[in-house]
Scaffold this active site. Sequence first.
Site, PDB file in Angstrom:
ATOM      1  N   ARG A  79       0.681  -1.102   0.471  1.00  8.34           N
ATOM      2  CA  ARG A  79       0.136   0.122   0.120  1.00  8.34           C
ATOM      3  C   ARG A  79       0.868   1.171   0.267  1.00  8.34           C
ATOM      4  O   ARG A  79       0.143   2.455  -0.108  1.00  8.34           O
ATOM      5  CB  ARG A  79      -1.078   0.631   0.849  1.00  8.34           C
ATOM      6  CG  ARG A  79      -2.093  -0.798   1.253  1.00  8.34           C
ATOM      7  CD  ARG A  79      -2.963  -0.768   1.696  1.00  8.34           C
ATOM      8  NE  ARG A  79      -2.984   0.076   3.308  1.00  8.34           N
ATOM      9  CZ  ARG A  79      -3.476   0.600   4.065  1.00  8.34           C
ATOM     10  NH1 ARG A  79      -5.033   0.637   3.785  1.00  8.34           N
ATOM     11  NH2 ARG A  79      -3.415   0.613   5.205  1.00  8.34           N
ATOM     12  N   ASP A  80       2.023   0.849  -0.189  1.00  3.81           N
ATOM     13  CA  ASP A  80       3.050   2.495  -0.554  1.00  3.81           C
ATOM     14  C   ASP A  80       4.313   1.991  -0.974  1.00  3.81           C
ATOM     15  O   ASP A  80       5.319   2.179  -0.501  1.00  3.81           O
ATOM     16  CB  ASP A  80       2.972   2.886   1.219  1.00  3.81           C
ATOM     17  CG  ASP A  80       3.811   4.330   1.470  1.00  3.81           C
ATOM     18  OD1 ASP A  80       4.264   5.094   0.344  1.00  3.81           O
ATOM     19  OD2 ASP A  80       4.771   4.758   2.070  1.00  3.81           O
TER      20      ASP A  80
END
Length: 253
Positions: free
Chosen positions: A116-117
């Site tokens: 997610r990053d």
Amino acid sequence: MYKHSHVLFVAQESCISLCYDPSGLPFVVKTASDLSDEINTLSILANTGGHENLVSMVHNFTTNGKLHLVIEYCKDGDLLTHLQKTNRLNVSQALLYFRQIVNGLACLHKHGIAHRDMSLENVFLHDGKCKIGDFGLSCDANTIRGTVGKPMYMAPEVVIGTHSYDPKRADIWSLGIILFIMLTGVPMFSIAAKSDKLFRAVHRQGIYPILRICLKKGYMTQPLCDLLSNMLVVDPSHRISIEAIVDKLSTFE
């Protein structure tokens, strides 16, 4: 236990420092009031044997109500800093790094974890090897928790705040942006939203017209152009999976 050397980075909710153990080996220590998600991810990976393309956890401890996460130190810094020195990578170097990043992300997805990053800042180099790090936003791939990540790398469905998006498919978009920047030296969008002029064009026509220009300039090969066109798809249901990317890379020279 660890001798503090200096602060490497201060974020909104954490501090990252370079420290040395009693034998003189360097480690990174991340300190915050809550590192539970990151520790959970790293513990899952450690229990499954870890992966050479993922930054590993040494251990964690608590002092004065603060959690300290001790992780391996990657002495050559992050990929963004490296790229800023070289402007862009040639195809063979970009592919070398990209294969390693893909292998690391494939391990995460295999164990049901979404990063997610994904970004150049969160890929670290150590003796020529790429390692994905910073799992502070990672989560169970079946868990959706809002709009997170760096705007430049966010998938369109994350930017608009779709409630039911698949975070693993969002990781693939971010991975495509990483590859594009490695090959061209420039970001594709400031953000994948209709406020960005180039993204509006991609939303209407798809990504291929941009990739064709890059192909003509010699920034990428036809197979890489085709791969990116399957990664940077606005509709996440049509976006390629990490397993399919691994398969496609196996056919590259």
